[in-house]
Design a protein around this motif. Structure first.
Motif, mmCIF file in Angstrom:
data_model
loop_
_atom_site.group_PDB
_atom_site.id
_atom_site.type_symbol
_atom_site.label_atom_id
_atom_site.label_comp_id
_atom_site.label_asym_id
_atom_site.label_seq_id
_atom_site.Cartn_x
_atom_site.Cartn_y
_atom_site.Cartn_z
ATOM 1 N N THR A 426 -63.955 8.197 -56.299
ATOM 2 C CA THR A 426 -62.830 8.140 -55.356
ATOM 3 C C THR A 426 -61.817 7.087 -55.793
ATOM 4 N N ASN A 427 -62.308 5.967 -56.286
ATOM 5 C CA ASN A 427 -61.409 4.909 -56.771
ATOM 6 C C ASN A 427 -60.585 5.410 -57.956
ATOM 7 N N TYR A 428 -61.221 6.195 -58.841
ATOM 8 C CA TYR A 428 -60.502 6.760 -59.996
ATOM 9 C C TYR A 428 -59.444 7.750 -59.521
ATOM 10 N N VAL A 429 -59.782 8.570 -58.505
ATOM 11 C CA VAL A 429 -58.811 9.524 -57.952
ATOM 12 C C VAL A 429 -57.609 8.781 -57.388
ATOM 13 N N ASP A 430 -57.853 7.647 -56.703
ATOM 14 C CA ASP A 430 -56.735 6.861 -56.163
ATOM 15 C C ASP A 430 -55.791 6.403 -57.267
ATOM 16 N N ILE A 431 -56.356 5.970 -58.392
ATOM 17 C CA ILE A 431 -55.526 5.514 -59.517
ATOM 18 C C ILE A 431 -54.670 6.665 -60.042
ATOM 19 N N GLN A 432 -55.303 7.829 -60.259
ATOM 20 C CA GLN A 432 -54.575 8.961 -60.827
ATOM 21 C C GLN A 432 -53.532 9.506 -59.858
ATOM 22 N N GLN A 433 -53.827 9.467 -58.555
ATOM 23 C CA GLN A 433 -52.874 9.985 -57.585
ATOM 24 C C GLN A 433 -51.608 9.141 -57.531
ATOM 25 N N MET A 434 -51.729 7.836 -57.834
ATOM 26 C CA MET A 434 -50.529 7.004 -57.907
ATOM 27 C C MET A 434 -49.651 7.400 -59.094
ATOM 28 N N ARG A 435 -50.269 8.039 -60.049
ATOM 29 C CA ARG A 435 -49.515 8.489 -61.217
ATOM 30 C C ARG A 435 -48.900 9.869 -60.989
ATOM 31 N N PHE A 436 -49.739 10.808 -60.466
ATOM 32 C CA PHE A 436 -49.276 12.198 -60.347
ATOM 33 C C PHE A 436 -48.566 12.463 -59.018
ATOM 34 N N GLY A 437 -48.836 11.634 -58.023
ATOM 35 C CA GLY A 437 -48.135 11.787 -56.746
ATOM 36 C C GLY A 437 -48.410 13.131 -56.110
ATOM 37 N N GLU A 438 -47.337 13.838 -55.720
ATOM 38 C CA GLU A 438 -47.480 15.088 -54.987
ATOM 39 C C GLU A 438 -47.698 16.282 -55.909
ATOM 40 N N LYS A 439 -47.693 16.058 -57.227
ATOM 41 C CA LYS A 439 -47.930 17.181 -58.140
ATOM 42 C C LYS A 439 -49.346 17.750 -57.977
ATOM 43 N N ILE A 440 -50.274 16.867 -57.703
ATOM 44 C CA ILE A 440 -51.679 17.291 -57.617
ATOM 45 C C ILE A 440 -52.241 16.805 -56.291
ATOM 46 N N THR A 441 -52.968 17.696 -55.604
ATOM 47 C CA THR A 441 -53.649 17.363 -54.354
ATOM 48 C C THR A 441 -55.159 17.375 -54.605
ATOM 49 N N VAL A 442 -55.845 16.394 -54.056
ATOM 50 C CA VAL A 442 -57.309 16.306 -54.204
ATOM 51 C C VAL A 442 -57.951 16.504 -52.840
ATOM 52 N N GLU A 443 -58.786 17.528 -52.744
ATOM 53 C CA GLU A 443 -59.564 17.793 -51.514
ATOM 54 C C GLU A 443 -61.016 17.377 -51.769
ATOM 55 N N GLN A 444 -61.478 16.426 -51.003
ATOM 56 C CA GLN A 444 -62.837 15.917 -51.212
ATOM 57 C C GLN A 444 -63.608 15.982 -49.900
ATOM 58 N N GLU A 445 -64.749 16.679 -49.920
ATOM 59 C CA GLU A 445 -65.612 16.732 -48.739
ATOM 60 C C GLU A 445 -66.275 15.374 -48.509
ATOM 61 N N VAL A 446 -66.685 15.152 -47.258
ATOM 62 C CA VAL A 446 -67.423 13.920 -46.930
ATOM 63 C C VAL A 446 -68.848 14.050 -47.476
ATOM 64 N N LEU A 447 -69.305 13.018 -48.122
ATOM 65 C CA LEU A 447 -70.652 13.035 -48.687
ATOM 66 C C LEU A 447 -71.682 13.106 -47.552
ATOM 67 N N PRO A 448 -72.580 14.115 -47.533
ATOM 68 C CA PRO A 448 -73.577 14.232 -46.453
ATOM 69 C C PRO A 448 -74.493 13.008 -46.396
ATOM 70 N N GLU A 449 -74.856 12.623 -45.180
ATOM 71 C CA GLU A 449 -75.706 11.447 -44.988
ATOM 72 C C GLU A 449 -77.062 11.602 -45.669
ATOM 73 N N GLY A 450 -77.567 12.820 -45.713
ATOM 74 C CA GLY A 450 -78.912 13.035 -46.239
ATOM 75 C C GLY A 450 -79.073 12.750 -47.709
ATOM 76 N N ILE A 451 -77.955 12.648 -48.456
ATOM 77 C CA ILE A 451 -78.070 12.429 -49.906
ATOM 78 C C ILE A 451 -77.321 11.185 -50.358
ATOM 79 N N ARG A 452 -76.854 10.373 -49.435
ATOM 80 C CA ARG A 452 -76.103 9.174 -49.823
ATOM 81 C C ARG A 452 -76.947 8.200 -50.642
ATOM 82 N N THR A 453 -78.232 8.095 -50.299
ATOM 83 C CA THR A 453 -79.087 7.111 -50.965
ATOM 84 C C THR A 453 -79.886 7.701 -52.126
#
Length: 567
Positions: A426-453
């Motif tokens: 997610t941190n890497y996506v934030d960096i790239q989105q500052m570069r590409f702006g509105e050209k690219i949209t990233v849709e990311q699901e919420v990580l399920p609680e059952g597999i976080r650990t």
């Protein structure tokens, strides 16, 4: 076990066990003899407790009945009828009906009450719960009812009766006639039936003795035994020798509970158990001695070979293999030993390869991100933000960049939690989105609680996002889309990264699939590296798969097994 076999553990066990068998047998015989002497005392104590408990329960029931009788004697209806406190025959009849209802209710309260009779001698009438109202009754009554529970429990004509007369005999002359008399007849059948609790396989029985009149209430099959006991009490005799008697005497009522135990039955049981003990000990001794001798020939040799193989393992020789032809437990142990050694060899090799792959992945990531192009883009973005005086964005961008390099460079385990890996992605996506702006949209699901650990190999997600930006959407000017999703089905975890880019044709996707199947990088080092690391960590059923995305571009799916324990 002695290494030279001069005096092996089995020989020592045989000698020790033989001595122990003799010692244990002698101790058991002595203990059993002591048990024989104590059995009677224990049984007597048990029966005494049983008799006391039975007597206590009987006293509680008598107390309840006594209270009911006293309350009945003090009731207004009894007094009114005794002293003619009524105005006419109708009122008298109502009093009688109420009394009949009262005594029927009291009778219903206890199954021990067989009947309740109120007699008015001067009026020559009686009321009975069983017989109702009688005029000129042919019924005998006792003028010996006392003021305490002990005084008034009597046996009359073979019946157990609780008798209460008013006024009390002690307060008037000897030839007095009471104003009224209340008799509660107790059920002898129920009392006799309750004595069945004393019967058991040891030939036990019980009786209730009403000591004032020497009346004995006993079961038919034990009648002779108990009556002879009372006849010979204090004198002795054959019955006293053949039976053990215990009794519990009531302090409230003129009664006692007697329990007897047939000593012959007890002696027979003891003898039988002693014979059984002797036979079992002899048989077990013979069987164990024979099995110990046989075990020497089928256990010692393969056990020594297994010990020697372990010595070689401790010396670092992982090429050792041992074999055992008979299909027994040692065959299973030998096969397990061989499998374990092979697994340890593979595990050592896998760990070494994992370390190399992770080092290569970290190095590749570091090299790719510190190349002039990446740095130029980063500086260009910071410069543009500075010109626009977007100081908050500059702070956010620099913070994300610092977090990125810190994750790459910090020394940590080869395995991290999926939540940490997703955070880095997610941190890497934030960096790239500052570069590409509105050209690219990233849709990311919420990580399920059952597999976080769930633990996963480090750096398995960010390279996939980088490929999507760098290759899948490299020529996209607007409308680019990257979608990240998670699927959990029992132990199977799937993480998908897909895009809507048009750069990858069908031939390229088929080539990527073939390279993954053939374990060849095909120029895509990142996918090949991740695929190998996942298979090493989770097994051959996991890894990387490539398909055409429903969005139109490439879909890369990582398959994990959350039930596989990782360090």
């Amino acid at each position: 076990m002695h290494r030279n076999g001069n005096f092996s553990v089995f020989k020592r066990l045989f000698v020790i066990y033989s001595l122990l068998v003799v010692l244990i047998y002698l101790v058991l015989v002595g203990l059993f003899q002591n048990y024989i002497n104590q059995t009677t005392e224990e049984l007597v104590s048990s029966k005494r407790i049983q008799a006391s408990s039975f007597l206590g329960n009987l006293e509680e029931q008598f107390d309840t009945i006594y209270r009911h009788e006293v309350n009945l004697a003090n009731s207004a209806n009894v007094t009114k009828l005794a002293y003619y406190i009524y105005t006419d025959a109708y009122e008298k009849s109502q009093i009688i009906l109420n009394l009949l209802s009262d005594i029927e209710g009291i009778q219903a309260m206890s199954p021990l009450i067989e009947d309740i009779v109120i007699t008015y001698p001067s009026q020559q009438i009686s009321l009975s719960a069983a017989g109702g109202y009688e005029k000129d009754p042919d019924r005998s009554w006792s003028a010996e009812g006392g003021s305490t529970a002990y005084d008034y429990l009597q046996t009359t004509d073979g019946k157990v009766v609780m008798n209460f007369s008013f006024p009390l005999q002690s307060s008037v002359s000897d030839d007095y006639i009471p104003d009224f008399n209340i008799q509660i007849l107790l059920s002898e059948d129920l009392l006799r039936e309750s004595l069945g609790t004393f019967n058991d396989e040891r030939g036990s029985g019980g009786a209730i003795r009403f000591s004032l009149e020497e009346e004995i209430l006993v079961e038919d099959d034990a009648d002779a035994v108990v009556k002879q006991y009372y006849a010979d009490q204090g004198i002795g005799g054959d019955i006293r020798d053949d039976y053990q008697f215990v009794s519990a005497d009531s302090e409230k009522y003129p009664l006692s509970v007697v329990v007897f135990i047939d000593r012959q039955v007890i002696r027979e049981i003891r003898l039988r158990y002693l014979i059984m003990l002797t036979v079992v000990m002899l048989v077990l001794t013979a069987l164990y001695a024979g099995s110990l001798v046989y075990t020497k020939f089928i256990v010692v040799k393969p056990l020594r070979e297994l010990m020697h193989a372990f010595d070689r393992i401790q010396g670092g020789d992982f090429d050792v293999r041992i074999y055992h032809e008979p299909h027994d437990e040692f065959n299973y142990l030998y096969r397990g030993f061989n499998s374990s050694v092979a697994y340890i060899e593979k595990l050592i090799a896998d760990i070494y390869e994992q370390e190399n792959l992770l080092q290569n992945a970290e190095l590749a990531q570091l090299q790719s991100q510190i190349n002039p192009h990446f740095l130029y883009n980063s500086f260009f973005i910071i410069n543009r933000m500075a010109k626009n005086e977007s100081y908050e964005l500059i702070t956010k961008f620099v913070t994300s960049l610092a977090k990125y390099y810190r994750f790459i460079n910090k020394e940590t385990s080869h395995f991290i939690t999926l939540a940490e890996e997703v955070e880095h992605m997610t941190n890497y996506v934030d960096i790239q989105q500052m570069r590409f702006g509105e050209k690219i949209t990233v849709e990311q699901e919420v990580l399920p609680e059952g597999i976080r650990t769930v633990f996963v190999p480090k750096l398995i997600l960010q390279p996939l996002i980088e490929n999507a930006y760098s290759y899948g959407l490299a020529d996209t000017l607007e409308g680019g889309l990257i979608r990240i999703s998670y699927t959990l089905e029992q132990a199977r975890v799937e993480i998908s990264v897909e895009d809507n880019g048009s750069a990858a044709g069908d031939d390229l996707i088929e080539s990527m699939k073939r390279n993954l199947r053939d374990n060849s990088d095909g120029g895509n080092h990142a996918l090949h590296n991740i695929h190998k690391r996942l298979r090493l960590a989770y097994g051959s059923r996991c890894g990387v798969s490539v398909t055409r995305s429903e969005l139109g571009g490439v879909k890369v799916t990582l398959t994990l097994d959350k039930d596989v324990p990782l360090p």
